[in-house]
Write a protein that holds these residues in place. Structure first.
Motif, PDB file in Angstrom:
ATOM      1  N   THR A   1       0.835  -1.206   0.000  1.00  0.00           N
ATOM      2  CA  THR A   1       0.000   0.000   0.000  1.00  0.00           C
ATOM      3  C   THR A   1       0.866   1.251   0.000  1.00  0.00           C
ATOM      4  N   ALA A   2       1.995   1.202   0.708  1.00  0.00           N
ATOM      5  CA  ALA A   2       2.872   2.380   0.772  1.00  0.00           C
ATOM      6  C   ALA A   2       3.401   2.741  -0.621  1.00  0.00           C
ATOM      7  N   PHE A   3       3.814   1.726  -1.393  1.00  0.00           N
ATOM      8  CA  PHE A   3       4.293   1.988  -2.763  1.00  0.00           C
ATOM      9  C   PHE A   3       3.147   2.482  -3.638  1.00  0.00           C
ATOM     10  N   GLU A   4       1.978   1.839  -3.491  1.00  0.00           N
ATOM     11  CA  GLU A   4       0.828   2.240  -4.321  1.00  0.00           C
ATOM     12  C   GLU A   4       0.441   3.686  -4.040  1.00  0.00           C
ATOM     13  N   SER A   5       0.408   4.070  -2.777  1.00  0.00           N
ATOM     14  CA  SER A   5      -0.048   5.438  -2.505  1.00  0.00           C
ATOM     15  C   SER A   5       1.024   6.462  -2.853  1.00  0.00           C
ATOM     16  N   LEU A   6       2.312   6.107  -2.656  1.00  0.00           N
ATOM     17  CA  LEU A   6       3.367   7.040  -3.065  1.00  0.00           C
ATOM     18  C   LEU A   6       3.323   7.270  -4.582  1.00  0.00           C
ATOM     19  N   ASP A   7       3.012   6.196  -5.302  1.00  0.00           N
ATOM     20  CA  ASP A   7       2.924   6.259  -6.757  1.00  0.00           C
ATOM     21  C   ASP A   7       1.798   7.203  -7.211  1.00  0.00           C
ATOM     22  N   ARG A   8       0.719   7.240  -6.442  1.00  0.00           N
ATOM     23  CA  ARG A   8      -0.458   8.041  -6.812  1.00  0.00           C
ATOM     24  C   ARG A   8      -0.434   9.444  -6.220  1.00  0.00           C
TER      25      ARG A   8
END
Ligand SMILES: [Zn+2]
Ligand SMILES: [Zn+2]
Length: 346
Positions: free
Chosen positions: A324-331
């Motif tokens: 989730t941390a990578f997904e939200s940083l990406d967005r």
């Protein structure tokens, strides 16, 4: 320390991580095991996440290198650290036997191994590394702030190679995580810093940190810099945008005999206005990673508050939540530096 069962986040390809149990080996002679506290997500880690580095890292790799931790076990023959000491890792391992190493430039070794890409990294509870990569920290330094030392060391290397002197005019082209840190380190060195950036959220963060900003999509960057510097231009320019417009701007805003530091990694070969290099005797300086003295400088700057760590760190997530941390940083349009809290009890 003997072998231990620990949690580690493995990159599995296709924008996915799996947090699994694995075995942390005891440190071999010359190695040290570090209990990882925090590990920041680097731009390079985002490239891995997007699958751009699959050939290099494979699908069974623990990534991560912007870390902090404490010494958990010490291998034979190591007398540079003590058990329980707060440390960071300078994630470079050199061959010791190439022309760059022979000349003392180990950080640009021809066979350089980047720990956390070419070897397993810090997104695991215990990370075992060569002892020469460790730097001790002051006891009072917070371990979340210490996770910024690696990217700040990049900025320290860039600013050191620029030979920036107090009172000089500086333009940082590109206000992402590294650009902002370059701006802070340049200001700490006495530079009068302007940040050029097109992203409104990044502009807001730069302004919050007290920087004068220019949005080249809305204003004539060269005219603005000329107005600020009395038509002289910038003495030092950092190209951190990695874009052709950034490369065009770097020569346009430069003063006579300015030093231009190439910090960004460009995906394509940019076109550079060499005419300006001749006409105004500009200098172009390549700057890659860091040397031990840059790490020591970064530790000093973080300790003294020269970098506003609490503004730079915008998110912290637990190791189990790495996906989730990578997904939200990406967005996220507002995130700057996202940390993974690897060691729950540190
Ligand atoms: Zn990094
Ligand atoms: Zn070498």
């Amino acid at each position: 320390m003997t072998e231990q069962t620990i949690s580690a986040a493995f990159y599995r390809g296709g924008k996915s991580f799996a947090v699994e149990q694995t075995t942390a080996p005891a440190p071999k002679p010359g190695e040290v095991s570090v209990r990882v506290a925090y590990c920041g997500i680097c731009g390079t880690d985002m490239h891995v996440y997007h699958g751009n580095m699959d050939a290099r890292v494979g699908f069974n790799r623990v990534i991560g290198h912007e870390m902090s931790g404490v010494v958990a076990a010490i291998g034979e023959g190591v007398d540079t650290v003590t058990l329980g000491q707060k440390v960071v890792v300078r994630p470079l391992d050199h061959c010791g036997d190439c022309p760059a190493c022979d000349a003392g430039h180990r950080h640009i070794c021809h066979k350089l191994k980047f720990l956390g890409l070419d070897t397993d990294g810090a997104m695991q509870e215990i990370w075992t590394v060569p002892a020469h990569t460790l730097h001790g920290l002051p006891d009072e330094l917070r371990l979340d702030h210490a996770a910024l030392i690696e990217p700040v060391a990049v900025a320290c290397h860039d600013v050191r190679l620029s030979q920036l002197k107090e009172g000089e005019d500086v333009v940082v082209i590109g206000g992402g995580p590294i650009g902002i840190l370059v701006a802070m380190v340049a200001r700490d060195a006495g530079g009068k810093v302007v940040v050029s950036e097109v992203n409104p959220n990044r502009l807001k963060i730069a302004q919050k940190l007290g920087f004068k900003t220019i949005n080249p999509a809305e204003a004539d960057l060269t005219a603005e810099i000329n107005a600020i510097t009395g038509d002289k231009g910038a003495d030092v320019v950092f190209e951190v945008s990695g874009t052709q417009p950034g490369v065009d701007a770097m020569t346009q805003v430069a003063a006579t005999r300015a030093r231009i530091v190439m910090v960004a990694i460009h995906a394509q070969k940019p076109q550079i206005d060499l005419f300006q290099f001749f006409w105004r005797e500009l200098q172009l300086i390549g700057a890659r990673v860091y040397e031990p003295e840059d790490y020591e400088k970064a530790i000093g700057i973080i300790s003294s508050g020269g970098v506003d760590a609490d503004t730079v760190i915008t998110d912290v997530a637990a190791l189990e939540d790495i996906q989730t941390a990578f997904e939200s940083l990406d967005r996220s349009p507002t995130a700057l530096k996202s940390l993974i809290k690897v060691g729950a009890d540190l």
